[in-house]
Write a protein that holds these residues in place. Structure first.
Motif, PDB file in Angstrom:
ATOM      1  N   ALA A  36       0.810  -1.210   0.000  1.00 51.21           N
ATOM      2  CA  ALA A  36       0.000   0.000   0.000  1.00 51.21           C
ATOM      3  C   ALA A  36       0.841   1.257   0.000  1.00 51.21           C
ATOM      4  O   ALA A  36       0.397   2.299  -0.469  1.00 51.21           O
ATOM      5  CB  ALA A  36      -0.934  -0.012   1.219  1.00 51.21           C
ATOM      6  N   ALA A  37       2.058   1.195   0.489  1.00 50.67           N
ATOM      7  CA  ALA A  37       2.892   2.389   0.599  1.00 50.67           C
ATOM      8  C   ALA A  37       3.530   2.774  -0.728  1.00 50.67           C
ATOM      9  O   ALA A  37       4.103   3.852  -0.837  1.00 50.67           O
ATOM     10  CB  ALA A  37       3.966   2.184   1.652  1.00 50.67           C
ATOM     11  N   SER A  38       3.468   1.912  -1.722  1.00 47.75           N
ATOM     12  CA  SER A  38       4.158   2.157  -2.985  1.00 47.75           C
ATOM     13  C   SER A  38       3.177   2.621  -4.055  1.00 47.75           C
ATOM     14  O   SER A  38       2.320   1.840  -4.484  1.00 47.75           O
ATOM     15  CB  SER A  38       4.862   0.885  -3.465  1.00 47.75           C
ATOM     16  N   PRO A  39       3.269   3.865  -4.523  1.00 47.95           N
ATOM     17  CA  PRO A  39       2.383   4.315  -5.608  1.00 47.95           C
ATOM     18  C   PRO A  39       2.523   3.470  -6.867  1.00 47.95           C
ATOM     19  O   PRO A  39       1.528   3.180  -7.540  1.00 47.95           O
ATOM     20  CB  PRO A  39       2.829   5.758  -5.848  1.00 47.95           C
ATOM     21  N   GLU A  40       3.761   3.077  -7.164  1.00 48.85           N
ATOM     22  CA  GLU A  40       3.988   2.259  -8.359  1.00 48.85           C
ATOM     23  C   GLU A  40       3.254   0.928  -8.254  1.00 48.85           C
ATOM     24  O   GLU A  40       2.634   0.459  -9.220  1.00 48.85           O
ATOM     25  CB  GLU A  40       5.481   2.022  -8.567  1.00 48.85           C
ATOM     26  N   ALA A  41       3.300   0.323  -7.062  1.00 51.01           N
ATOM     27  CA  ALA A  41       2.638  -0.964  -6.886  1.00 51.01           C
ATOM     28  C   ALA A  41       1.126  -0.817  -6.909  1.00 51.01           C
ATOM     29  O   ALA A  41       0.411  -1.675  -7.445  1.00 51.01           O
ATOM     30  CB  ALA A  41       3.088  -1.600  -5.576  1.00 51.01           C
ATOM     31  N   THR A  42       0.618   0.261  -6.332  1.00 51.40           N
ATOM     32  CA  THR A  42      -0.828   0.494  -6.361  1.00 51.40           C
ATOM     33  C   THR A  42      -1.312   0.670  -7.794  1.00 51.40           C
ATOM     34  O   THR A  42      -2.340   0.111  -8.202  1.00 51.40           O
ATOM     35  CB  THR A  42      -1.185   1.730  -5.525  1.00 51.40           C
ATOM     36  N   ALA A  43      -0.552   1.441  -8.574  1.00 45.13           N
ATOM     37  CA  ALA A  43      -0.917   1.644  -9.974  1.00 45.13           C
ATOM     38  C   ALA A  43      -0.852   0.338 -10.749  1.00 45.13           C
ATOM     39  O   ALA A  43      -1.756   0.017 -11.535  1.00 45.13           O
ATOM     40  CB  ALA A  43       0.011   2.675 -10.605  1.00 45.13           C
ATOM     41  N   GLU A  44       0.200  -0.439 -10.507  1.00 48.19           N
ATOM     42  CA  GLU A  44       0.358  -1.710 -11.213  1.00 48.19           C
ATOM     43  C   GLU A  44      -0.777  -2.669 -10.881  1.00 48.19           C
ATOM     44  O   GLU A  44      -1.338  -3.325 -11.757  1.00 48.19           O
ATOM     45  CB  GLU A  44       1.698  -2.331 -10.851  1.00 48.19           C
ATOM     46  N   ALA A  45      -1.147  -2.734  -9.599  1.00 48.36           N
ATOM     47  CA  ALA A  45      -2.246  -3.624  -9.206  1.00 48.36           C
ATOM     48  C   ALA A  45      -3.548  -3.222  -9.878  1.00 48.36           C
ATOM     49  O   ALA A  45      -4.315  -4.070 -10.339  1.00 48.36           O
ATOM     50  CB  ALA A  45      -2.399  -3.601  -7.680  1.00 48.36           C
ATOM     51  N   ALA A  46      -3.801  -1.913  -9.937  1.00 43.61           N
ATOM     52  CA  ALA A  46      -5.035  -1.436 -10.564  1.00 43.61           C
ATOM     53  C   ALA A  46      -5.059  -1.766 -12.045  1.00 43.61           C
ATOM     54  O   ALA A  46      -6.082  -2.244 -12.575  1.00 43.61           O
ATOM     55  CB  ALA A  46      -5.172   0.064 -10.345  1.00 43.61           C
ATOM     56  N   LEU A  47      -3.959  -1.518 -12.732  1.00 47.08           N
ATOM     57  CA  LEU A  47      -3.928  -1.741 -14.173  1.00 47.08           C
ATOM     58  C   LEU A  47      -3.937  -3.221 -14.523  1.00 47.08           C
ATOM     59  O   LEU A  47      -4.428  -3.612 -15.583  1.00 47.08           O
ATOM     60  CB  LEU A  47      -2.702  -1.049 -14.772  1.00 47.08           C
ATOM     61  N   ARG A  48      -3.407  -4.054 -13.635  1.00 48.98           N
ATOM     62  CA  ARG A  48      -3.484  -5.493 -13.855  1.00 48.98           C
ATOM     63  C   ARG A  48      -4.929  -5.959 -13.747  1.00 48.98           C
ATOM     64  O   ARG A  48      -5.403  -6.785 -14.537  1.00 48.98           O
ATOM     65  CB  ARG A  48      -2.616  -6.226 -12.832  1.00 48.98           C
ATOM     66  N   ALA A  49      -5.640  -5.416 -12.763  1.00 44.09           N
ATOM     67  CA  ALA A  49      -7.032  -5.826 -12.556  1.00 44.09           C
ATOM     68  C   ALA A  49      -7.977  -5.194 -13.562  1.00 44.09           C
ATOM     69  O   ALA A  49      -8.977  -5.802 -13.959  1.00 44.09           O
ATOM     70  CB  ALA A  49      -7.462  -5.456 -11.134  1.00 44.09           C
ATOM     71  N   ALA A  50      -7.677  -3.967 -13.989  1.00 48.96           N
ATOM     72  CA  ALA A  50      -8.594  -3.215 -14.846  1.00 48.96           C
ATOM     73  C   ALA A  50      -7.787  -2.366 -15.826  1.00 48.96           C
ATOM     74  O   ALA A  50      -7.481  -1.208 -15.546  1.00 48.96           O
ATOM     75  CB  ALA A  50      -9.509  -2.327 -14.004  1.00 48.96           C
ATOM     76  N   PRO A  51      -7.419  -2.924 -16.969  1.00 49.66           N
ATOM     77  CA  PRO A  51      -6.665  -2.133 -17.945  1.00 49.66           C
ATOM     78  C   PRO A  51      -7.454  -0.919 -18.418  1.00 49.66           C
ATOM     79  O   PRO A  51      -8.682  -0.874 -18.321  1.00 49.66           O
ATOM     80  CB  PRO A  51      -6.405  -3.117 -19.093  1.00 49.66           C
ATOM     81  N   VAL A  52      -6.741   0.067 -18.932  1.00 50.29           N
ATOM     82  CA  VAL A  52      -7.341   1.339 -19.326  1.00 50.29           C
ATOM     83  C   VAL A  52      -8.346   1.147 -20.466  1.00 50.29           C
ATOM     84  O   VAL A  52      -8.057   0.455 -21.445  1.00 50.29           O
ATOM     85  CB  VAL A  52      -6.249   2.336 -19.756  1.00 50.29           C
ATOM     86  N   TRP A  53      -9.491   1.788 -20.322  1.00 54.27           N
ATOM     87  CA  TRP A  53     -10.460   1.927 -21.414  1.00 54.27           C
ATOM     88  C   TRP A  53     -10.483   3.413 -21.749  1.00 54.27           C
ATOM     89  O   TRP A  53     -11.086   4.204 -21.056  1.00 54.27           O
ATOM     90  CB  TRP A  53     -11.828   1.437 -20.968  1.00 54.27           C
ATOM     91  N   ASP A  54      -9.831   3.784 -22.830  1.00 55.58           N
ATOM     92  CA  ASP A  54      -9.700   5.190 -23.200  1.00 55.58           C
ATOM     93  C   ASP A  54     -10.868   5.612 -24.092  1.00 55.58           C
ATOM     94  O   ASP A  54     -11.294   4.865 -24.972  1.00 55.58           O
ATOM     95  CB  ASP A  54      -8.373   5.411 -23.929  1.00 55.58           C
TER      96      ASP A  54
END
Length: 422
Positions: free
Chosen positions: A24-42
């Motif tokens: 939770a303390a790592s912004p990079e890891a939080t972003a990676e977890a989110a994008l792994r679970a839900a890739p961007v829909w632009d």
């Protein structure tokens, strides 16, 4: 204890406990977890426009795997910002491809050009079946993303694309277009644009019928590019959620293309979504002000030296040297997102980058590969993985499903009719 975990054990712990628990303390890891679970829909990408402008829609010899070498100095064209390699790097899982055509075309040529743009983008998708899949529904997008392909949907940018005909609207929907922006930079005969002198005080009666028929069909009503009055008129008519496919917050940048807070409030009530744009002059207020001042200075010098263009040119260069051009930044994009979230909540914001359509020159967001950097910045500002998953694709998925549900409930309604004009 965490410091002694191996990377493999750390990854396993993250998976077991949830995306935020271990790192939770790592912004990079939080972003990676989110994008792994839900890739961007632009919400908006202008590759079809690039294909028309650069190649006249001829795809022989075109390789969408890598477009980094497509710069054309002779035509003053930068390299394209989108290709399969960078879409993968950017963790893009779904894309609305804009089948934009010039608002300067007359009705019949606009319809023809729109059909050609639908055709060219469908051919690009068909030529890359391992990486892309043409879809027309929320369920189709979910299935494609789950299979690891980029769900590819079509959106029309500008009501001129239907040539003033609800019959054409229905047929273009049948070809797969799933949103339409009601105007582009010019008014249509039935709706006012944000960047043209008002002609209709918003929507005409026919314009209201366009909104009704789009929602009956299940096509998303896109309010990017329209005037504030057109926004409110459309929201008055809308019975299903609407979108802004590529717009920002007027409170952060006052450009007319951005959305006033009062309209954001109504968007929340409508359960719609605003997909934040990356176009530099809509992102950065200092840059918007600089451009206005530059235009004024250019006009002043031309008025002072009508017979000495070289003197006026030198004077403008001196002004530019004394007034460096501001640079829009990734952080300012995050500022727009922050404002919208504070105003109407995380459930109503998404991303509409406008890459290959003008979003050049934002520091930190050079092309479609850079979405992870934006998600990292947002995580640094306190957004959770769950928040970021809503931003990346959860919100637009909900809105499209709602539009489809409304259309299903009204499948028995008769089409809205209007007389032909020639």
């Amino acid at each position: 204890m965490l410091a002694r975990l191996t990377p493999a054990l750390l990854a396993a712990l993250t998976f077991a406990l949830g995306p935020d628990a271990a790192l939770a303390a790592s912004p990079e890891a939080t972003a990676e977890a989110a994008l792994r679970a839900a890739p961007v829909w632009d919400g908006h990408n202008d590759v079809p426009e690039q294909l028309r402008d650069r190649r006249k829609d001829v795809l022989a010899g075109f390789d969408f795997a890598d477009t980094t070498a497509t710069a054309d100095p002779a035509q003053k064209l930068d390299a394209m910002q989108t290709d399969l390699k960078r879409l993968r790097q950017g963790r893009v899982g779904a894309q609305f491809w804009s089948v934009y055509v010039s608002a300067m075309l007359d009705d019949q040529h606009a319809v023809q050009a729109t059909l050609e743009q639908i055709d060219v983008m469908k051919r690009v998708i068909a030529a890359n079946p391992r990486d892309m899949e043409f879809v027309t529904t929320a369920a189709g997008a979910e299935k494609a993303m789950k299979a690891g392909r980029i769900a590819s949907l079509l959106g029309m940018e500008g009501g001129h694309s239907i040539g003033g005909s609800l019959g054409v609207l229905r047929q273009i929907y049948a070809l797969g277009a799933r949103y339409m922006t009601l105007t582009h930079f010019k008014n249509t005969a039935w709706a006012d644009s944000a960047t043209d002198a008002p002609a209709h005080n918003g929507l005409t009666d026919f314009g209201r019928d366009v909104v009704r028929e789009m929602q009956r069909l299940g096509m998303l009503v896109d309010l990017s590019h329209v005037s504030a009055k057109t926004m409110t008129d459309a929201l008055d008519v809308a019975k299903a959620p609407v979108i802004f496919s590529h717009s920002g917050a007027e409170a952060i940048n006052g450009y007319a293309r951005n959305v006033p807070d009062a309209v954001l409030d109504r968007l929340k009530a409508n359960d719609g979504i605003i997909m934040v744009n990356f176009y530099p002059s809509y992102v950065s207020e200092p840059l918007r002000q600089w451009r206005a001042n530059w235009t004024g200075e250019e006009a002043r010098l031309k008025a002072l030296y009508p017979g000495a263009p070289d003197t006026a040119k030198a004077g403008l260069a001196a002004w530019e040297n004394a007034n460096p051009k501001p640079v829009a930044t990734l952080g300012q994009i995050a500022d727009h997102i922050d404002h919208i979230v504070r105003r109407i909540g995380i459930a109503h914001v998404g991303l509409g980058g406008d890459f290959d359509g003008g979003s050049n020159g934002v520091a930190g967001m050079p092309d479609v590969s850079a979405y992870p950097a934006l998600f990292t910045e947002l995580a640094r500002r306190g957004y959770s993985s769950a928040d970021l998953q809503k931003l990346s694709n959860g919100n637009i998925l909900r809105v499209l499903k709602a539009a489809e549900a409304y259309a299903a409930a009204h499948r028995g309604d008769p089409p809205v009719e209007s007389p032909t004009t020639f």
